[in-house]
Structures are given as C-alpha cells and as structure tokens.
Design a protein around this motif. Structure first.
Motif, short mmCIF file in Angstrom:
data_model
loop_
_atom_site.label_atom_id
_atom_site.label_comp_id
_atom_site.label_asym_id
_atom_site.label_seq_id
_atom_site.Cartn_x
_atom_site.Cartn_y
_atom_site.Cartn_z
N PRO A 165 46.52 52.17 40.19
CA PRO A 165 47.61 51.66 39.35
C PRO A 165 47.31 50.27 38.78
N GLU A 166 46.57 49.45 39.51
CA GLU A 166 46.26 48.09 39.06
C GLU A 166 45.52 48.09 37.73
N GLY A 167 44.69 49.12 37.52
CA GLY A 167 43.95 49.20 36.26
C GLY A 167 44.90 49.39 35.09
N TYR A 168 45.87 50.29 35.28
CA TYR A 168 46.83 50.55 34.20
C TYR A 168 47.76 49.36 34.01
N ARG A 169 48.05 48.66 35.10
CA ARG A 169 48.93 47.48 34.98
C ARG A 169 48.19 46.31 34.34
N LYS A 170 46.88 46.21 34.60
CA LYS A 170 46.09 45.19 33.90
C LYS A 170 46.10 45.51 32.41
N ALA A 171 45.92 46.78 32.08
CA ALA A 171 45.96 47.20 30.67
C ALA A 171 47.33 46.88 30.07
#
Lengths: 281, 328
Positions: B133-139
C-alpha cells in the motif's frame, strides 16, 4: 417489495450456506453447527440464533430488510451481460454460463439497483448478490452501480451500495477491471456534489470491489464476521506459503486496523442507516 | 542477444550459422559474405514474421522477458533529469514504486514508475515490482503534488499485481488502490499511463487512470494474471496459456478492442533487443500525447477523461422473459 416474488422458492433441501434456502425446513449453521428451524431462521433475518453467524442474503431479501416497506423501485433491471470477448473456459462459453446463472438465481445480473427510502429518507441504492457468478463485477455490475451513483447526483439523494463480491469478472477481461475506474470516477463526482455515500460490506467482499467503490464510502459499515479484504484467505495463504490464523481478513480485522468505521448486526442495520442518513443529509 | 524464447527456436539455428560466419571476420570469402547477407535478411524477415503474429501467451513471455527494459532503464534513457522521492509519509517507502519530478525534453513532469528489479539482489529490494500500500500512497502523495505544481503525470506500469500478503491487508491495500482511482479520475493535470511490460490487475490499475492509456507493442494488461485465471476458471494453473488467450491480454488485442488508446512500437524482436531504440520510441509517443493534452482546457481534459472511462463496458438489454441478448 416489487420483485420479491421473483425469487424462487426452491423447495429443495438446503445445502449451501447463505444461498437461496427459501422454504427449507431446517438449516445448519456452518459456524456452530446448530440446527436452525427454517421459519425461525427466516424470522431471525437468517442469523444464527445461537452464535450470531450471518448467512448470506439474496439481493431482494437484503433490500426488504433495509428499506421502508414497499418503497423500493427497481431501475435498469433489463440490462444484461453480453460476451464481448467470446470467452470460453473449460469448453463452456461465457454466454452459456450467464444463462445457467440466470436460471438458477432468477436474477439478470449480480446487482439489483434502484431507489427507496430508509426511515422515510430517500436514497439511491445498489445491492449485490453473491449467488450470481460470485457477485463478480463485469460491465453490467459496473454500469448499474455507476447509474445508481449518477441517480444520487441527479436527484441529490445519498447513495448506499451493499457489496457482496469475489472481485472483478474474469470472463470480461479488461472491461471488468475498468469498471473499477468507472464506479470510482462516478463516486468522485458524487463527492464533488457533496452527497454522502454509504458502503455496506457483507460476506464476502474482496478483490476489485474492495479495491474500488466498496472502500470509498464516507461511512463504511460491515456485517459481523464477513470476509472483508483485498485478497481472500486462500490467495494470501498461497502467496505467503503459510496458514493464516482463524478470523483474519474479516470485518472485525478491518475495523481493528482502521479500514472501516463500524460493524453492525443485521437486525440493527436499518435503524443505524436511518440515523446516519439523518446525521449526514 | 541470443534468441531464447520457445517460439524463437526456428531462429536459433539460423543465428548460430550466422555467428559462425561472423566469427571469421576478415577471413570471409566473397561467397560467404553474400551468404551472410542473405542470412541476415532471412533472420530479419523471419523475426518480423514471428513477432507480427505473436499469440497472447507468447506476448506474455516477451512482456516478462528477463532482459526487457524496466522502468529504471527508461528513466535513465528518457529523462534529462529525475529526482527520486521516497516515502508515503504514513508508514514507509515502497521500493517497487520509483517516483519523483523529472524533465523530459525540457518539460517538467511527475514520473511514477513500477520497477521490477534486474538481478536477484535488486529483485528482492524491489519486491519483484509487487507494491505494498505504501507504493500506491507514495504515488497518491506525488500526484497531489503534481496537481499543486501543474506537472503532467507520467506513469510507467510494470507489475504482476499488488501484494496480497497479510501485512498488506493490515495496512489497507484495497483502500490504497481505490483512493488512487478516486484521485486520478479528477486530478487536474494531464495523466499518461504506459504499460511497459506487465499490467497486472488492480496493482497496475492503481496508477493507470489516465487521459491516454498506452502500451508497448508486446506488453500485456489483464484483469487477473493468466496463472490466477487458470487456477480459478480451469482449476489448474497449467491452463495459463488458454487463460491468456481467452482474456485477450496482449496490447494488440486490447488496442483492437478499443480498450487502450495507443501502441508504442517495439524494436524488432522485442524491446529487450534494443533498450535505446525502445526508449526513443517511447519518448516520441509520450511527447506527442503530452502536446495534444496540453491543448485542452482543464474542463475539457476532465470531461474527456470522465467520458472515456464512463463509456467502457458492453451490455445488452433483456427482451421479455427469455433474456434475449442485444448489443448496445
């Protein structure tokens, strides 16, 4: 209930938990194994009187449970799936699969939509039915849900979506995946119009539906003990090569991790939704 | 680069003979030189022939080729500058997503890419391009930032899917993806999404809500991986090739169906044979679409984006009780 009569009385011995089961003499609770008398079980909203296990409901039974008596008007009931990819799996064409599902469930698709009132408050609503190809979302589910949201925008009434889905429908390929965007984009417009959206997660809600409209509610509610998550337990176990402890990927787990607002018992849903409608609109 | 895919077998023998001649270098006789030229020509047209008619399953193999250019390669070959930013400001930094401001042919953009990782060490570091999820939240964070500074967003997609581990449930994988769909649907800057290899289900979709969805010619984009679809619909993962065909996941088929907006041509025999040429092609296509999108007013941009997704889907109308199917 406009369409309630359309749900067939199977008259067959109940076999699968949460499936149709109307007219059964007795059912067995899959959780505590208690034998429940059909009529008591129905009266108890298909909740186990011993352990509170919530059986799955059909879309029409769910609507009857939630909305004011006689207030539901079904829309877009005539939209049905076609087979855009000429999909065949295990030598069964998708169209044949659709016909089969329509016959056994007496539904046109995995969602029933329209408008109704709850505690005299009007709302647009869409209710999914897990019996129809696992409540999977293809073009029709996406379209009907989007139209429900658009009805909310047009009439300026709140939107309620009741999810029960195994995810996106593989037989419609990328068309299915794009329904996640279509529904989410409509919700973004609903948000711009400042109209509240309530999402009710029922057993089970996983996959593409959770990764789109189901988790975008201003208020997200789940029924107790429902399987709720991005991936189902089997997918997680397959990916991690470990056995999961009992009860993870559930409503309670999602509540504990801050993913949903509240878990509400089936018998209290109409009242609590009425309260929320009053508080938000 | 040797031909190493199964369907390239007919080329291997020819290539071997060619190499034998080439090794002679200056010692080649005149007739051998002519022979070599013939062979080169034959190899070319036979490769063309094979790649023109790739099946979906063959396309899967090209899209997953170990030497295929990954996002980091394109960043290096495409951008005048790229400044990688880290973290979602909530929990952590996801190394499967590389993102930050960049310059492309002098234009400022926000780049958001999925990176699979080349060698074992990098693969582990990048979690094989499988986002948490962190990847999508960084995006999400950086797309909001792009909106704030008026930067067009360019997303390069290459993932087998979003991570379905228990920790991802705990940190809200579904919500992270849904939040991006919601944001991108109305983001007030142009968005371009390019599938450069694998577009794996929701994990790819989460950074693919764009004004233009483009795909490299031999890439794939699917509602579920062929293996997952095979295990569910055929109850046997060995039916992955059948599932790939049935779901029509190759870029060419999706383009034919009108589900994507354009193809990026790949070098002969696949992007892995010439990273530089692949990047040049990609750059040309990106610049063309960026220029087109910049012509639109904000209202036009958002309305067109909404209509684009609003109209995806095929359904019929039931007639009477026997549910006759009619195309609409």
């Amino acid at each position: 209930m406009v369409k309630e009569a359309a749900v067939p009385s199977t008259g067959q011995t109940w076999t699968q938990p949460g499936m149709d089961g109307i007219g059964n003499v007795a059912v067995k609770c899959p959780k505590c194994k208690e034998i429940l008398y059909g009529r008591d079980w129905e009266k108890n909203l298909r909740v186990c009187s011993r352990c509170d296990f919530h059986f799955k409901l059909t879309a029409y039974a769910r609507i009857e449970l939630l909305v004011d008596r006689g207030s539901f008007v079904e829309l877009d009931a005539d939209i049905i799936s076609i087979d855009p990819l000429n999909f065949v799996s295990r030598s069964q064409p998708y169209t044949a699969k659709l016909g089969e599902e329509q016959n056994t469930t007496n539904l046109h698709e995995a969602v029933v939509s329209g408008h109704a009132t709850i505690e005299k408050k009007p709302l647009a609503l869409a209710v999914m039915d897990f019996r129809f190809i696992g409540g999977s979302m293809g073009s029709v589910v996406g379209e009907k849900i989007t139209r429900t949201i658009e009805l909310g925008i047009e009439r300026r009434i709140p939107v309620l979506i009741v999810s029960a889905s195994g995810g996106a429908r593989m037989q419609e390929g990328l068309y299915s995946l794009m329904q996640m965007v279509k529904t989410s984009a409509a919700l973004a417009k609903l948000g711009e119009a400042k109209i509240p959206y309530f999402s009710l997660l029922t057993d089970p809600t996983v996959g593409g539906v959770t990764a789109s409209f189901a988790t975008l509610g201003d208020v997200i509610i789940a029924e107790p003990g429902a399987l709720v998550g991005f991936a189902g337990p089997r997918v997680i176990e397959g990916f991690m090569h470990t056995k999961l402890p009992e009860g993870v990927v559930s409503s309670e787990f999602a509540l504990q991790h801050g993913m949903i607002d509240t878990v509400i018992h089936r018998r209290d849903l109409r009242y609590e939704l009425g309260r929320l409608l009053n508080l938000y609109f | 680069m040797p031909y190493d895919l199964e369907f390239e077998k007919p080329l291997v023998e020819l290539e071997k003979k060619m190499h034998a001649l080439q090794r002679k270098g200056d010692h080649l006789k005149a007739d051998e030189r002519v022979q070599l030229q013939h062979m080169e020509r034959e190899l070319r047209w036979r490769t063309e022939e094979i790649y023109k008619n790739l099946t979906s399953w063959q396309t899967v193999q090209v899209a997953r080729h170990k030497d295929r250019p990954y996002a980091a390669d394109y960043i290096r070959l495409l951008c005048d500058d790229f400044f990688e930013l880290h973290g979602d400001r909530v929990f952590g930094d996801d190394h499967a997503v590389m993102a930050g401001p960049a310059k492309l042919d002098g234009q400022k953009v926000m780049l958001i890419c999925q990176q699979k990782g080349r060698d074992t060490k990098e693969k582990v570091f990048r979690n094989f391009g499988i986002s948490h999820p962190e990847g999508y939240r960084k995006a999400h964070r950086l797309m909001q930032q792009a909106e704030k500074f008026g930067l067009p967003v360019i997303c390069l997609i290459d993932t087998s899917g979003a991570s379905p581990a228990l920790e991802d449930e705990e940190r809200g994988q579904a919500e992270a993806i849904a939040a991006n769909l919601y944001l991108m649907a109305r983001l007030q800057v142009p968005i371009l999404a390019v599938v450069i290899g694998e577009g794996g289900s929701g994990g790819a979709l989460a950074i693919s809500v764009a004004d233009r969805i483009l795909m490299l010619e031999h890439s794939i984009y699917a509602v579920a991986s062929p293996e997952a679809a095979a295990s569910i619909l055929w109850r046997d993962t060995s039916f992955a090739p059948q599932a790939a065909e049935a779901m029509r996941i190759s870029a060419r088929e999706l383009h034919r169906l009108g589900l994507i907006d354009g193809l990026v041509p790949e070098p002969l025999g696949g992007a892995h044979r010439n990273h530089r040429l692949a990047a040049t092609n990609l750059k040309a296509v990106l610049l063309k679409h960026l220029a087109e999108l910049k012509q639109l007013s904000l209202d036009e941009l958002l309305e067109k984006r909404y209509r684009k997704f609003r109209t995806i889907g095929k359904h019929g109308k039931s007639v009477g009780s026997n549910m006759l199917r009619a195309n609409t």
